[in-house]
Design a protein around this motif. Structure first.
Motif, PDB file in Angstrom:
ATOM      1  N   GLN A 163     -14.909  -1.832   0.652  1.00 31.54           N
ATOM      2  CA  GLN A 163     -13.985  -2.697   0.367  1.00 31.54           C
ATOM      3  C   GLN A 163     -14.457  -4.202   0.888  1.00 31.54           C
ATOM      4  O   GLN A 163     -13.430  -5.271   0.533  1.00 31.54           O
ATOM      5  N   ARG A 221       0.750  -1.131   0.092  1.00 32.43           N
ATOM      6  CA  ARG A 221       0.090   0.045  -0.032  1.00 32.43           C
ATOM      7  C   ARG A 221       0.920   1.273   0.092  1.00 32.43           C
ATOM      8  O   ARG A 221       0.415   2.238  -0.424  1.00 32.43           O
ATOM      9  N   ARG A 258      -2.983   9.306  -0.445  1.00 31.26           N
ATOM     10  CA  ARG A 258      -3.105   8.723   1.028  1.00 31.26           C
ATOM     11  C   ARG A 258      -1.786   8.022   1.656  1.00 31.26           C
ATOM     12  O   ARG A 258      -1.223   8.531   2.360  1.00 31.26           O
ATOM     13  N   GLU A 259      -1.522   6.845   0.641  1.00 29.30           N
ATOM     14  CA  GLU A 259      -0.556   5.871   1.362  1.00 29.30           C
ATOM     15  C   GLU A 259       1.057   6.299   0.857  1.00 29.30           C
ATOM     16  O   GLU A 259       1.913   6.098   1.546  1.00 29.30           O
ATOM     17  N   ASP A 289      -6.050   6.465  -3.000  1.00 31.41           N
ATOM     18  CA  ASP A 289      -5.393   5.844  -2.105  1.00 31.41           C
ATOM     19  C   ASP A 289      -3.825   5.641  -2.328  1.00 31.41           C
ATOM     20  O   ASP A 289      -3.104   5.875  -1.359  1.00 31.41           O
ATOM     21  N   TYR A 295       0.886   1.072  -7.142  1.00 25.82           N
ATOM     22  CA  TYR A 295      -0.331   1.891  -7.853  1.00 25.82           C
ATOM     23  C   TYR A 295      -0.093   2.150  -9.539  1.00 25.82           C
ATOM     24  O   TYR A 295      -1.077   1.991 -10.036  1.00 25.82           O
TER      25      TYR A 295
END
Length: 342
Positions: free
Chosen positions: A163, A85, A148-149, A145, A91
């Protein structure tokens, strides 16, 4: 950002015209924009030279190779998931999968526009349009995501998703498979995650069938048997991997199998484009891409080996170490037969 959401809202109604417009927009504008946005989130900005008078060009981000997307984009344990993550490669791998699946839908839309007459036109529009619309909406969740990560900027894209599946959703997904989405006997809502369980079953049956193994039996008590777990089978295959021709890398197959545990045992939803991407990645395992002289192909040709290798893998599963484990479970000390698969 607002123009992206406005475009999706504008094309929300599942009509043939909207589907055609959606396909063109996704191909020409949305996917390039997503790659540009993700680059801004996960890539280190280039440092400006002290004497430079202009900003450097933004970094470029491109799709990975398919195998790298599988290896960076799937997690197989909770620790692995938590680590991935925070990794930019995760990503990029996910956007690679999305890009591939979205373009597959776009090609289907192009065929729809040029084909006359279209079989089950309304059903095709409903299926393809809503699937692509949903994926492109959840692409913003992917960006959120990543922000944020990786960049530690939560809420930048203000997108979120649920989720986990509810048991009712899984049940209704099974109902769709049994009766067909457009039979009038079930709902027409999309159930894209149920396919993960079916894909996992296909992988398991493919590996078991290739080596003709399912359970161990006692020849003196043929009605009594012990299943051969997939971890044992994989380990037996892995030891002789160099002697077996897999059309898809064995470790990738095993990674996909283990990734499916999150859905199978916890109802965890990955991004909706992942299952379709993996289906295409595994396709050579189920329909060998190598054709014969007359163009024929073989559904069993994705795994090839010599007979002695096939026998050696099976013999490993009858090893003394396995037999002693079975004996500890109050089974006979030696189990000598394998059930041969079809």
């Amino acid at each position: 950002m607002n123009s992206y959401w406005n475009k999706l809202e504008q094309l929300r109604e599942p009509t043939a015209d909207n589907m055609t417009a959606l396909g063109a927009w996704v191909h020409d504008e949305a996917l390039p924009w997503l790659w540009s946005e993700l680059a801004g989130v996960i890539l280190e900005p280039k440092k400006k030279h002290p004497n430079a008078t202009a900003q450097p060009a933004p970094a470029q981000l491109r799709p990975m190779q398919e195998k790298d997307a599988v290896r960076h984009g799937l997690f197989t344990s909770t620790v692995d998931r938590n680590n991935k993550r925070t990794e930019p490669a995760f990503y990029r791998a996910q956007l690679t999968m999305l890009d591939s699946e979205a373009r597959r839908y776009c090609r289907s839309i192009d065929c729809f526009a040029s084909e006359r007459p279209v079989f089950a036109a309304d059903a095709s529009v409903h299926t393809v349009h809503l699937a692509l619309l949903e994926m492109m909406g959840l692409a913003i969740v992917l960006l959120e995501d990543a922000a944020r990560e990786v960049a530690q900027v939560p809420g930048y894209f203000a997108a979120f998703r649920r989720q986990h599946e509810s048991p009712f959703e899984v049940f209704k997904g099974a109902e769709q498979i049994i009766y067909g989405t457009y039979s009038g006997m079930t709902h027409m809502d999309r159930a894209p995650y149920t396919a993960v369980a079916v894909l996992r079953t296909a992988v398991e049956l493919r590996l078991r069938g290739a080596f003709g193994v399912s359970v161990l039996i006692d020849p003196t008590r043929p009605e009594d048997f012990v299943p051969i777990d997939m971890s044992s089978l994989f380990e037996s295959i892995r030891k002789r991997q160099s002697d077996i021709d897999f059309s898809v890398d064995l470790h990738d197959v095993w990674k996909i199998y283990r990734w499916s545990n999150f859905y199978l045992h916890a109802g965890h939803r990955d991004y909706p484009w992942v299952a379709g991407f993996l289906l295409q990645y595994l396709r050579p395992l189920f329909s060998d891409h190598r054709t014969g002289p007359n163009g024929e192909w073989n559904i069993d040709g994705g795994i090839r080996m010599k007979r002695e290798t096939w026998r050696a893998v099976r013999a490993t599963l009858q090893s003394p170490s396995l037999n002693s484990t079975l004996a500890a479970c109050h089974r006979p000390a030696y189990w000598s037969h394998l059930v041969i698969g079809i």
